[in-house]
Design a protein around this motif. Sequence first.
Motif, PDB file in Angstrom:
ATOM      1  N   SER A   1      -4.729  48.955  47.641  1.00  0.00           N
ATOM      2  CA  SER A   1      -4.083  50.085  47.791  1.00  0.00           C
ATOM      3  C   SER A   1      -2.647  49.880  47.975  1.00  0.00           C
ATOM      4  O   SER A   1      -2.166  48.531  48.155  1.00  0.00           O
ATOM      5  N   VAL A   2      -1.913  50.971  47.751  1.00  0.00           N
ATOM      6  CA  VAL A   2      -0.340  50.988  47.695  1.00  0.00           C
ATOM      7  C   VAL A   2      -0.197  51.944  48.639  1.00  0.00           C
ATOM      8  O   VAL A   2      -0.872  53.078  48.874  1.00  0.00           O
ATOM      9  N   VAL A   3       0.907  51.727  49.519  1.00  0.00           N
ATOM     10  CA  VAL A   3       1.495  52.749  50.538  1.00  0.00           C
ATOM     11  C   VAL A   3       3.129  53.133  50.162  1.00  0.00           C
ATOM     12  O   VAL A   3       3.833  52.063  50.105  1.00  0.00           O
ATOM     13  N   GLY A   4       3.169  54.246  50.299  1.00  0.00           N
ATOM     14  CA  GLY A   4       4.632  54.657  50.017  1.00  0.00           C
ATOM     15  C   GLY A   4       5.217  55.658  50.913  1.00  0.00           C
ATOM     16  O   GLY A   4       4.608  55.991  52.152  1.00  0.00           O
ATOM     17  N   ASN A   5       5.861  56.635  50.466  1.00  0.00           N
ATOM     18  CA  ASN A   5       6.512  57.847  51.277  1.00  0.00           C
ATOM     19  C   ASN A   5       5.463  58.769  51.859  1.00  0.00           C
ATOM     20  O   ASN A   5       5.728  59.683  52.651  1.00  0.00           O
ATOM     21  N   GLU A   6       4.111  58.617  51.155  1.00  0.00           N
ATOM     22  CA  GLU A   6       2.940  59.473  51.500  1.00  0.00           C
ATOM     23  C   GLU A   6       2.480  58.857  52.960  1.00  0.00           C
ATOM     24  O   GLU A   6       1.557  59.913  53.285  1.00  0.00           O
ATOM     25  N   GLY A   7       2.533  57.949  53.253  1.00  0.00           N
ATOM     26  CA  GLY A   7       1.624  57.317  54.338  1.00  0.00           C
ATOM     27  C   GLY A   7       2.502  56.268  55.219  1.00  0.00           C
ATOM     28  O   GLY A   7       3.521  56.347  55.435  1.00  0.00           O
ATOM     29  N   VAL A   8       1.502  55.560  55.982  1.00  0.00           N
ATOM     30  CA  VAL A   8       1.851  54.564  57.047  1.00  0.00           C
ATOM     31  C   VAL A   8       1.050  53.168  56.758  1.00  0.00           C
ATOM     32  O   VAL A   8       0.129  53.094  56.276  1.00  0.00           O
ATOM     33  N   VAL A   9       1.960  52.077  56.886  1.00  0.00           N
ATOM     34  CA  VAL A   9       1.302  50.549  56.859  1.00  0.00           C
ATOM     35  C   VAL A   9       1.093  50.341  58.333  1.00  0.00           C
ATOM     36  O   VAL A   9       1.895  50.266  59.079  1.00  0.00           O
ATOM     37  N   GLY A  10      -0.244  49.993  58.401  1.00  0.00           N
ATOM     38  CA  GLY A  10      -0.653  49.360  59.837  1.00  0.00           C
ATOM     39  C   GLY A  10      -1.721  50.273  60.346  1.00  0.00           C
ATOM     40  O   GLY A  10      -1.917  50.392  61.669  1.00  0.00           O
ATOM     41  N   ILE A  11      -2.695  50.877  59.774  1.00  0.00           N
ATOM     42  CA  ILE A  11      -3.586  51.868  60.077  1.00  0.00           C
ATOM     43  C   ILE A  11      -4.616  51.089  61.196  1.00  0.00           C
ATOM     44  O   ILE A  11      -5.479  51.882  62.020  1.00  0.00           O
ATOM     45  N   ALA A  12      -4.850  49.750  61.243  1.00  0.00           N
ATOM     46  CA  ALA A  12      -5.633  49.105  62.044  1.00  0.00           C
ATOM     47  C   ALA A  12      -5.154  49.335  63.503  1.00  0.00           C
ATOM     48  O   ALA A  12      -5.963  49.334  64.471  1.00  0.00           O
ATOM     49  N   LEU A  13      -3.941  49.622  63.838  1.00  0.00           N
ATOM     50  CA  LEU A  13      -3.592  49.773  65.073  1.00  0.00           C
ATOM     51  C   LEU A  13      -4.012  51.044  65.567  1.00  0.00           C
ATOM     52  O   LEU A  13      -4.590  51.446  66.984  1.00  0.00           O
ATOM     53  N   PHE A  14      -4.358  52.125  64.978  1.00  0.00           N
ATOM     54  CA  PHE A  14      -5.030  53.275  65.463  1.00  0.00           C
ATOM     55  C   PHE A  14      -6.357  53.402  65.023  1.00  0.00           C
ATOM     56  O   PHE A  14      -7.151  54.531  65.414  1.00  0.00           O
ATOM     57  N   MET A  15      -7.058  52.687  64.204  1.00  0.00           N
ATOM     58  CA  MET A  15      -8.400  52.650  64.104  1.00  0.00           C
ATOM     59  C   MET A  15      -9.074  51.821  65.160  1.00  0.00           C
ATOM     60  O   MET A  15     -10.397  51.811  64.989  1.00  0.00           O
ATOM     61  N   GLY A  16      -8.536  51.155  65.807  1.00  0.00           N
ATOM     62  CA  GLY A  16      -9.103  50.383  66.958  1.00  0.00           C
ATOM     63  C   GLY A  16      -8.987  48.796  66.521  1.00  0.00           C
ATOM     64  O   GLY A  16     -10.064  48.247  67.518  1.00  0.00           O
ATOM     65  N   GLY A  17      -8.821  48.344  65.795  1.00  0.00           N
ATOM     66  CA  GLY A  17      -9.005  47.020  65.134  1.00  0.00           C
ATOM     67  C   GLY A  17      -7.873  46.022  65.535  1.00  0.00           C
ATOM     68  O   GLY A  17      -8.228  44.718  65.733  1.00  0.00           O
ATOM     69  N   ASP A  18      -6.734  46.443  65.837  1.00  0.00           N
ATOM     70  CA  ASP A  18      -5.515  45.749  66.038  1.00  0.00           C
ATOM     71  C   ASP A  18      -5.065  44.844  64.911  1.00  0.00           C
ATOM     72  O   ASP A  18      -3.960  44.511  64.911  1.00  0.00           O
ATOM     73  N   SER A  19      -6.210  44.150  64.290  1.00  0.00           N
ATOM     74  CA  SER A  19      -5.732  43.347  63.288  1.00  0.00           C
ATOM     75  C   SER A  19      -6.345  43.713  61.925  1.00  0.00           C
ATOM     76  O   SER A  19      -7.383  44.451  61.864  1.00  0.00           O
ATOM     77  N   THR A  20      -6.296  43.172  60.816  1.00  0.00           N
ATOM     78  CA  THR A  20      -6.809  43.523  59.657  1.00  0.00           C
ATOM     79  C   THR A  20      -7.081  42.442  58.881  1.00  0.00           C
ATOM     80  O   THR A  20      -6.497  41.390  58.891  1.00  0.00           O
ATOM     81  N   SER A  21      -7.949  42.411  57.609  1.00  0.00           N
ATOM     82  CA  SER A  21      -8.125  41.210  56.708  1.00  0.00           C
ATOM     83  C   SER A  21      -7.358  41.295  55.404  1.00  0.00           C
ATOM     84  O   SER A  21      -7.549  40.701  54.507  1.00  0.00           O
TER      85      SER A  21
END
Length: 246
Positions: A76-96
């Motif tokens: 996926s791509v993230v630009g001015n529509e979004g945020v990078v680092g969703i693992a922080l608020f999805m409860g995972g703290d880290s991502t694959s």
Amino acid sequence: MKKIIDNNISPLQNHLLSALSDEVKERLFPFVDLVKLELGKVIYEAGDTLANVYFPVDSIVSLLYVMESGSSAEISVVGNEGVVGIALFMGGDSTSSRAVVQSEGYAFRLKGKRLTDEFNRHENFLGLMLRYTQSLITQMSQTAACNRHHTIDQQLCRWLLLSLDRLPDKNIKMTQELIANMLGVRREGVTEAAGKLQKLGVIDYHRGHITVLDREKVEKLSCECYAVVKKESDRLLSIDKKVYHH
């Protein structure tokens, strides 16, 4: 990444931050730092514990899945529509996945702790982020289907359109090698696909700079995957506007 002060760049240039209520803006905006994201910069590697989230303004960050062999493919791509680092608020703290700057520019950085504190205080903010996550999941699943079933030409068109939607102009700074890494294909395939688009007068490609000359034609040459992602993102953003501005 150094903190930068530029009065011409505002948190409001990021759609998620702009959609927040005035109350939340007053609490959060004093704590966001403007940072420069340089082309090719790795924001985080797979398995890293995330400390910050990034809200791009005129930059694009690519989320990549990296294989054991070292090869990668964009999910996926993230630009001015979004945020990078969703693992922080999805409860995972880290991502694959790995997060790499695809198109350089600026972003606003916020400490993860500040973000989660705000969730506990203001449930609408959490709802906003979850709807954004839903649109990101749509993009990830559509990208997986696209990479499996559509041609490199169609994938390149989809990628160009997603990038254009997240940039302030029609110019994309990107090398063919990076595009190949994003799409998970050989560089020769990207060279051939870009060459076809250039001959059709759809894009102009020169030394890592792509200028889209005919967006309408790019949309016609793309597969249905771009339209699916765009429709879902627009639908979710319209919900955010209703929630926060009425």
